[in-house]
Design an enzyme around this catalytic site. Sequence first.
Site, PDB file in Angstrom:
ATOM      1  N   ILE A  65       3.171  -3.681  -1.915  1.00 15.31           N
ATOM      2  CA  ILE A  65       4.470  -3.093  -1.568  1.00 15.31           C
ATOM      3  C   ILE A  65       4.281  -1.986  -0.532  1.00 15.31           C
ATOM      4  CG2 ILE A  65       5.565  -3.604  -3.792  1.00 15.31           C
ATOM      5  CD1 ILE A  65       5.250  -0.549  -4.425  1.00 15.31           C
ATOM      6  N   ASP A  66       3.042  -1.462  -0.410  1.00 15.18           N
ATOM      7  CA  ASP A  66       2.810  -0.286   0.442  1.00 15.18           C
ATOM      8  C   ASP A  66       2.855  -0.612   1.939  1.00 15.18           C
ATOM      9  OD1 ASP A  66       2.356   0.936  -1.997  1.00 15.18           O
ATOM     10  OD2 ASP A  66       0.188   0.726  -1.860  1.00 15.18           O
ATOM     11  N   MET A  95       7.009   5.030  -3.985  1.00 20.53           N
ATOM     12  CA  MET A  95       5.579   4.711  -3.907  1.00 20.53           C
ATOM     13  C   MET A  95       5.147   4.523  -2.448  1.00 20.53           C
ATOM     14  SD  MET A  95       4.793   2.146  -7.072  1.00 20.53           S
ATOM     15  CE  MET A  95       4.429   2.789  -8.704  1.00 20.53           C
ATOM     16  N   ARG A 115       1.453   4.860  -1.711  1.00 15.53           N
ATOM     17  CA  ARG A 115       0.117   5.455  -1.577  1.00 15.53           C
ATOM     18  C   ARG A 115       0.054   6.368  -0.352  1.00 15.53           C
ATOM     19  NH1 ARG A 115      -5.358   2.537  -2.551  1.00 15.53           N
ATOM     20  NH2 ARG A 115      -4.482   0.672  -1.625  1.00 15.53           N
ATOM     21  N   GLU A 118       5.218   9.280  -2.279  1.00 13.75           N
ATOM     22  CA  GLU A 118       4.303   9.861  -3.280  1.00 13.75           C
ATOM     23  C   GLU A 118       3.038  10.441  -2.632  1.00 13.75           C
ATOM     24  OE1 GLU A 118       2.962   6.721  -5.934  1.00 13.75           O
ATOM     25  OE2 GLU A 118       2.007   5.615  -4.301  1.00 13.75           O
ATOM     26  N   ARG A 133       8.061  -2.351  -8.018  1.00 10.92           N
ATOM     27  CA  ARG A 133       7.136  -3.486  -8.025  1.00 10.92           C
ATOM     28  C   ARG A 133       7.677  -4.672  -8.820  1.00 10.92           C
ATOM     29  NH1 ARG A 133       1.540  -0.905  -8.785  1.00 10.92           N
ATOM     30  NH2 ARG A 133       1.330  -2.403 -10.472  1.00 10.92           N
TER      31      ARG A 133
HETATM   32  O1  F6P Z   1      -0.470  -0.102  -4.226  1.00 10.04           O
HETATM   33  C1  F6P Z   1       0.711  -0.363  -4.912  1.00 10.04           C
HETATM   34  C2  F6P Z   1       1.082   0.805  -5.786  1.00 10.04           C
HETATM   35  O2  F6P Z   1       2.297   0.507  -6.437  1.00 10.04           O
HETATM   36  C3  F6P Z   1       1.168   2.146  -5.060  1.00 10.04           C
HETATM   37  O3  F6P Z   1       2.337   2.285  -4.313  1.00 10.04           O
HETATM   38  C4  F6P Z   1       1.022   3.096  -6.207  1.00 10.04           C
HETATM   39  O4  F6P Z   1       0.483   4.331  -5.791  1.00 10.04           O
HETATM   40  C5  F6P Z   1       0.059   2.395  -7.107  1.00 10.04           C
HETATM   41  O5  F6P Z   1       0.102   1.026  -6.783  1.00 10.04           O
HETATM   42  C6  F6P Z   1       0.358   2.552  -8.562  1.00 10.04           C
HETATM   43  O6  F6P Z   1      -0.673   1.946  -9.273  1.00 10.04           O
HETATM   44  P1  F6P Z   1      -0.628   1.714 -10.849  1.00 10.04           P
HETATM   45  O7  F6P Z   1       0.275   0.535 -11.107  1.00 10.04           O
HETATM   46  O8  F6P Z   1      -2.044   1.421 -11.186  1.00 10.04           O
HETATM   47  O9  F6P Z   1      -0.090   2.960 -11.478  1.00 10.04           O
END
Ligand code: F6P
Length: 395
Positions: A143-144, A186, A188, A239, A292
């Site tokens: 999604i990033d 989100m 990253r 984030e 997500r």
């Molecule tokens: O890389 C996709 C993502 O949803 C990021 O945007 C987010 O920082 C991370 O994964 C969250 O990961 P988790 O599901 O392990 O908390």
Amino acid sequence: MATTSRKRIGVLTSGGDCPGLNAVIRGVAKAAGQLGYDCIGFLKGYEGLIEPVTFVPLTAKNTTGILHQGGTILGSTNKGRFVAKSGVDDRVQIDPEILDAARMTVEQLDLAGLVCIGGDGSLSIAQQFHEMGLPVVGVPKTIDNDLSATAFTFGFDSAVACATDALDRLHTTACSHERTMVLEVMGRHAGWIALHAGIAGGGDVILIPEIPWTFEHVCHKILDRESKGKRFTLIVVAEGAVLPTGNLVAREPSSNGKGQMRLGGIGETVAREIQDRLHRETRCVVLGHLQRGGPPTTFDRVLATQFGAHAVRLVHHQRFGEMICYQPPEISSVPIREAVSRLSMVDAQSSAVQAARALGISFGDRDVNESPFSTPTANVAAEPLAAIEAEFVGH
Ligand code: F6P
């Protein structure tokens, strides 16, 4: 065209899920069938390749009806036993015994190709398989939208749609109560979701990792809006946006054991600071994993379906070690190694940022009266993920 003896193509989904994974699985299964391959899906990502080896047959019939479903029918694991024993996110060093076990499975099942659907971490594992001589093809998902080799990854558009919907909803309640609402999204270390959702959802301030910002500028924007009779403000914060102090806000500050920071919490920090400085009612919403989940958008369905079909084509032509990518208007491919080596970040001088500025959207970096067309301050060029996180370790 059919192959003479029926060979198998394997497929797996690894890492965090995103809308569109099932559309790729379906695309692989159906395209493989058309070319005379049998198709199998390994369960729980790379874990399905090693003891106990777990896979299910995938056919045109049993993948019918999953195009619009979120998640992945194969399940996923965030690295699991393929976690790096040494090295960092963009160059994992996996236990050689685990790698050997995976190799045995691929050989024993006589796979003509293994389609690995994953983000940068998962594709780094695929790259190691390739270096071991396994017939691997990569399909990028996140999604990033932070993989530099592809203009878009499927899942991104769906996440943006979710964040935009949240902004639409926050807009009305912010307006009713004359509040400042902060939406944390989100992404990253990239600001793609915040930027696109901020533009699509009528955000007033967008804070992203690529553009350094200050609370003074954010507060000025809120006051400027008030002076024009607009007594509410919508702020979208990525984030991974960096605080003016230079810090990231993380739920697990150093690492989550997978070589990645678990980001989150900046929305509350921003809301609290605004409330303290301006004494205005401010609320924060963290959108989290809603971004997500759920069905993929039309765009993501089309992209994911094409990725699946093209992955099979790469296997058929034995173009191993390559990753499917979208270079508009065509679907193409690049070596996996190239694809995972650099992150794609928002360009602070891009037309999207300029258009946002032209509409009066603040990135928290400028005086409200400054021309939207003056040269932007800074831009973080595409960096390897490890380099970015290393810079913040200890903050
Ligand atoms: O890389 C996709 C993502 O949803 C990021 O945007 C987010 O920082 C991370 O994964 C969250 O990961 P988790 O599901 O392990 O908390």
